[in-house]
Design a protein around this motif. Structure first.
Motif, mmCIF file in Angstrom:
data_model
loop_
_atom_site.group_PDB
_atom_site.id
_atom_site.type_symbol
_atom_site.label_atom_id
_atom_site.label_comp_id
_atom_site.label_asym_id
_atom_site.label_seq_id
_atom_site.Cartn_x
_atom_site.Cartn_y
_atom_site.Cartn_z
ATOM 1 N N LEU A 110 -8.083 -4.777 -1.763
ATOM 2 C CA LEU A 110 -7.496 -5.524 -0.432
ATOM 3 C C LEU A 110 -7.473 -6.807 -0.865
ATOM 4 O O LEU A 110 -6.337 -7.583 -0.740
ATOM 5 N N GLU A 168 -12.447 -2.860 -0.910
ATOM 6 C CA GLU A 168 -12.366 -4.475 -0.369
ATOM 7 C C GLU A 168 -12.053 -5.266 -1.123
ATOM 8 O O GLU A 168 -11.110 -6.075 -1.057
ATOM 9 N N ASN A 218 0.890 -1.129 -0.168
ATOM 10 C CA ASN A 218 0.034 0.044 0.071
ATOM 11 C C ASN A 218 0.939 1.150 -0.162
ATOM 12 O O ASN A 218 0.423 2.246 -0.732
#
Length: 187
Positions: A123, A120, A3
């Protein structure tokens, strides 16, 4: 890519956009337009519609960056997706103002929910990518051949020297269970 690298990359692209760097503009387009095109086409639009929406979003982003006080509080692709989605929904409402589609569209696709779902999924994809990196060979190649390259079990059996497709299928299952274990260990 973790990230922190994504955030650094996004900041570099925004800095490039602020100084009218064509390379940054091209990178933003190449990395984000396909996602926007899919979203628009899934909601009754064409590729030309997607280009128009993306161009409007880029103008909004450019103007915000030029102001100098713009702070990106999410991934760049999440920001662009949200802006494009909002623009496209407004266009749909305008085109069908007198029909029932406008109310349905606004109620059925709240942008906040979409952003959360997109974050989401992002991820989950990163976790899967990490798990695939850890699984090792031949599992990684078997799963990629089957799920990504859509090869048959017979082709996989021949490639890896299994006696038949059933043995390849059993190995794929074992690999899938190993991948599942690695993926859920990250939760």
């Amino acid at each position: 890519m973790n990230n922190l690298l994504h955030i650094e990359r996004d900041q570099e692209l925004l800095q490039g956009l602020a100084i009218d760097d064509d390379k940054s503009l091209k990178a933003i387009y190449l990395e984000n337009f396909p996602m926007i095109a899919r979203m628009v086409q899934q909601h009754n639009g064409s590729e030309d519609d997607a280009k128009d929406v993306f161009q409007e979003a880029m103008i909004i982003l450019y103007e915000k960056v030029q102001e100098g006080d713009f702070v990106l509080s999410s991934r760049l692709k999440t920001f662009l997706y949200a802006v494009c989605r909002r623009l496209w929904m407004k266009k749909l409402q305008g085109a069908y103002r007198e029909g029932p589609l406008a109310a349905e569209t606004e109620d059925s696709i709240p942008v906040e929910d979409t952003l959360e779902a997109h974050a989401e999924k992002d991820l989950q994809f990163r976790k899967m990518e990490e798990s695939m990196g850890k699984i090792g060979e031949p599992c990684k190649t078997i799963l990629e051949d089957y799920y990504i390259h859509r090869k048959s079990m017979q082709e996989i059996a021949e490639r890896f020297g299994y006696t038949n497709a059933e043995n390849a299928k059993n190995q794929k299952y074992k690999c899938l269970m190993r991948l599942k274990k690695l993926f859920f260990a990250q939760q």
